[in-house]
Structure formats: structure tokens, C-alpha cells
Scaffold this active site. Structure first.
Site, short mmCIF file in Angstrom:
data_model
loop_
_atom_site.label_atom_id
_atom_site.label_comp_id
_atom_site.label_asym_id
_atom_site.label_seq_id
_atom_site.Cartn_x
_atom_site.Cartn_y
_atom_site.Cartn_z
N LYS A 6 -62.94 35.67 -63.11
CA LYS A 6 -63.63 34.95 -64.39
C LYS A 6 -63.28 33.45 -64.56
O LYS A 6 -64.33 32.74 -64.58
CB LYS A 6 -63.14 35.56 -65.55
CG LYS A 6 -63.20 37.18 -65.80
CD LYS A 6 -62.79 37.70 -66.83
CE LYS A 6 -61.34 37.60 -67.08
NZ LYS A 6 -60.68 38.46 -66.34
N ARG B 231 -61.10 40.79 -75.79
CA ARG B 231 -60.25 41.72 -75.04
C ARG B 231 -60.10 42.81 -75.70
O ARG B 231 -59.65 43.99 -75.05
CB ARG B 231 -58.90 41.12 -74.61
CG ARG B 231 -58.95 40.73 -73.00
CD ARG B 231 -57.47 40.03 -73.10
NE ARG B 231 -56.83 40.07 -71.64
CZ ARG B 231 -57.01 38.76 -70.92
NH1 ARG B 231 -57.84 37.91 -71.20
NH2 ARG B 231 -56.53 39.05 -69.81
N ARG C 139 -52.11 34.71 -55.26
CA ARG C 139 -52.83 33.28 -55.63
C ARG C 139 -51.77 32.16 -56.07
O ARG C 139 -50.78 32.61 -56.70
CB ARG C 139 -53.90 33.57 -56.59
CG ARG C 139 -53.29 34.12 -58.03
CD ARG C 139 -54.58 34.28 -59.14
NE ARG C 139 -54.05 34.67 -60.12
CZ ARG C 139 -54.86 35.07 -61.06
NH1 ARG C 139 -56.29 35.27 -60.81
NH2 ARG C 139 -54.38 35.55 -62.47
N ARG D 84 -48.40 31.74 -61.22
CA ARG D 84 -48.14 32.21 -62.63
C ARG D 84 -47.11 33.06 -62.90
O ARG D 84 -47.12 34.07 -61.97
CB ARG D 84 -49.49 32.99 -63.45
CG ARG D 84 -50.51 31.82 -63.89
CD ARG D 84 -51.79 32.36 -64.01
NE ARG D 84 -51.61 33.54 -64.72
CZ ARG D 84 -52.77 34.22 -65.14
NH1 ARG D 84 -54.06 33.51 -64.88
NH2 ARG D 84 -52.87 35.28 -65.90
N ARG E 91 -51.30 44.75 -67.03
CA ARG E 91 -52.29 43.88 -67.29
C ARG E 91 -53.65 44.84 -66.94
O ARG E 91 -54.42 44.85 -67.77
CB ARG E 91 -52.38 42.40 -66.60
CG ARG E 91 -51.66 41.55 -67.27
CD ARG E 91 -51.29 40.19 -66.24
NE ARG E 91 -52.41 39.51 -65.79
CZ ARG E 91 -52.22 38.75 -64.73
NH1 ARG E 91 -51.31 38.65 -63.99
NH2 ARG E 91 -53.35 38.23 -64.32
P1 ADP Z 1 -56.04 37.40 -66.57
O1 ADP Z 1 -57.53 37.84 -66.94
O2 ADP Z 1 -55.91 37.18 -65.03
O3 ADP Z 1 -55.18 38.65 -66.89
P2 ADP Z 1 -55.47 35.48 -68.48
O4 ADP Z 1 -55.30 34.31 -68.10
O5 ADP Z 1 -56.91 35.68 -69.23
O6 ADP Z 1 -55.36 36.31 -67.18
O7 ADP Z 1 -54.46 35.97 -69.39
C1 ADP Z 1 -53.01 36.01 -69.27
C2 ADP Z 1 -52.28 36.69 -70.62
O8 ADP Z 1 -52.50 36.06 -71.79
C3 ADP Z 1 -52.93 38.32 -70.74
O9 ADP Z 1 -52.14 38.98 -70.08
C4 ADP Z 1 -52.31 38.04 -72.29
O10 ADP Z 1 -50.98 38.54 -72.42
C5 ADP Z 1 -52.86 36.79 -72.81
N1 ADP Z 1 -54.09 36.82 -73.36
C6 ADP Z 1 -55.02 35.94 -72.83
N2 ADP Z 1 -56.44 36.25 -73.56
C7 ADP Z 1 -55.94 37.12 -74.44
C8 ADP Z 1 -56.66 37.82 -75.69
N3 ADP Z 1 -58.22 37.63 -75.77
N4 ADP Z 1 -56.10 38.48 -76.20
C9 ADP Z 1 -55.00 39.11 -76.32
N5 ADP Z 1 -53.96 38.41 -75.23
C10 ADP Z 1 -54.65 37.62 -74.46
#
Ligand code: ADP
Ligand code: ZN
Length: 216
Positions: free
Chosen positions: A13, A88, A127, A161, A172
Site C-alpha cells: 500500500k 481498518r 524489508r 520497523r 497484524r
Molecule cells: P502495515 O499495514 O504494514 O501493518 P501500518 O504502517 O499501516 O502497517 O500500521 C502500523 C501499525 O500502526 C498497525 O499495526 C497499528 O498498530 C497502527 N495503525 C495504523 N493505522 C491504524 C488504523 N487505521 N487503526 C488502528 N491502528 C492503526
């Protein structure tokens, strides 16, 4: 045009949102990036979010919806937005409708990146990025040309990360399956979901997204 990029962790994404920014002047709003910035800056939001993120669990809906609303206000009405990692949950999807309609905006498309989940763990755990210029790399799929030196800026300050370890990735994935994938039918009913195969090369996926959005 406002769109959502939806797909499991590691689906690409962020990469694809970056391309749409560069080539079409859209703006990427990544709640993950915003939360990581808040953690780094030690803000109240960051303090709340850190432990949850490290465990691979979701941050509370009000927190992320709040930061999305704030960011849209800073941005103003002119540019199209790519929501990356938001919404999400069903509650966030409902908030997004409200956030957009109260600002005279509407969602045009939801791009669903369809990927093979087994491949994702390997993609994510391998990564890393350049801490200086942000270029992304991978232990197997995209190594630096010279060992330990960024191809783009020449520095040697790489970052991983903290949540890109196997155990957290599994959590996740579970969060995605249990809470995020179930919001797709909301958008399917509106006829705005475009499925895109996310397993091709970066350019192939980019082409498929542009075709789905009729940008090319
Ligand atoms: P990825 O899609 O690779 O898991 P992100 O960078 O989008 O990684 O998100 C990393 C973390 O940030 C998630 O595991 C969560 O803890 C938090 N997070 C990000 N976006 C949201 C969201 N919309 N709602 C709740 N938690 C979020
Ligand atoms: Zn660099």
C-alpha cells in the site's frame, strides 16, 4: 478523487501510494506513518500508540480518526487523497464517511490489493529503509548495489520497523483478517471496490491501479 488502498500488511500500500503521489499529485495519508511520527516525537498520541503498535494491535478508532480529520483540514480541498492503512475497522469506515461528507468530499474508489498471505511474512520481515532518504530495500528482493550503502543518497543509516518481526506480523495479519477485511462488503455494496493483483512487480501493480482508476 479520494481513494482507499486496502490490503493486508505488506501488500504494498505504501509503495503504491507513493507512486500515485509522485505521478498524479495526489496526497498519501498513512495512519501508520502518522503514528510512527507521533511515537518519535513523543506526543500524547504517540505514547498511547507505541505499545499497541509494537504488539501489532490496532490503535483506538478515535485516535486515528482524529488525526485523519486534522490532516484533511490542513490539506484543504484541492488535492485528491489516498487513504493508506485507514480505515481498518467498521467504526473507522463509518467515521471516514462522516469526515468526508462534512468536508464536502466523497470516496471514489477502494483499491483492494489481493495478495498471497504466505508471501507477505517474508516480504515484511526482510524489508528495511534508508533512515536518511527513505528509500526502501529488501534483504532478498531489493538489496543495495554496494553492501551497506544506500543507492540513492550514499549514507549507511538503515532502519527496520520494530513491528516487522515475525510474531508481530502474525498478529497484524490476524487483525487484518478479523477487523479490516470485513469492511470490504460495505464498499462492495456501493460498487466502488476495484480488485487489483498485488503479487506482480511494483510497476505491474502500479499499472493495474492506474487502469482501475482510469488514470492511464
Ligand atoms: P502495515 O499495514 O504494514 O501493518 P501500518 O504502517 O499501516 O502497517 O500500521 C502500523 C501499525 O500502526 C498497525 O499495526 C497499528 O498498530 C497502527 N495503525 C495504523 N493505522 C491504524 C488504523 N487505521 N487503526 C488502528 N491502528 C492503526
Ligand atoms: Zn538513502
Amino acid at each position: 478523487m479520494d481513494i482507499i488502498l486496502l490490503g493486508p500488511p505488506g501488500a504494498g500500500k505504501g509503495t503504491q501510494a507513493g507512486r500515485l503521489e509522485d505521478e498524479h499529485g495526489m496526497v498519501q495519508l498513512s495512519t501508520g506513518d502518522m503514528l510512527r511520527a507521533a511515537v518519535k516525537a513523543g506526543t500524547e498520541v504517540g505514547l498511547k500508540a507505541k505499545a499497541l503498535m509494537d504488539a501489532g494491535e490496532l490503535v483506538p478508532d478515535e485516535v486515528v480518526s482524529g488525526i485523519i480529520g486534522d490532516r484533511l483540514d490542513e490539506l484543504g480541498p484541492d488535492k485528491g487523497v489516498i487513504f493508506d492503512g485507514y480505515p481498518r475497522t467498521a467504526a473507522q469506515a463509518a467515521s471516514l464517511d462522516e469526515i468526508l461528507s462534512s468536508r464536502g468530499r466523497k470516496l471514489d474508489h477502494v483499491i483492494e490489493l489481493v495478495v498471497d498471505e504466505d508471501a507477505l511474512v517474508e516480504r515484511i520481515t526482510g524489508r528495511f529503509t534508508c533512515g536518511n532518504c527513505g528509500e526502501g530495500y529488501h534483504d532478498i528482493y531489493k538489496q543495495t548495489a554496494k553492501d551497506g550503502i544506500c543507492d540513492i543518497c550514499g549514507l549507511s543509516d538503515f532502519k527496520r520497523r520494530p513491528d516487522d518481526n515475525e510474531e508481530t506480523v502474525r498478529t497484524r495479519m490476524q487483525e487484518y483478517r478479523g477487523k479490516t477485511a470485513p469492511i470490504l462488503p460495505i464498499y462492495d455494496e456501493r460498487g466502488i471496490v476495484r480488485k487489483v493483483d498485488g503479487m506482480g512487480s511494483m510497476s505491474e501493480v502500479n499499472d493495474a491501479i492506474e487502469a482501475a482508476l482510469k488514470l492511464s
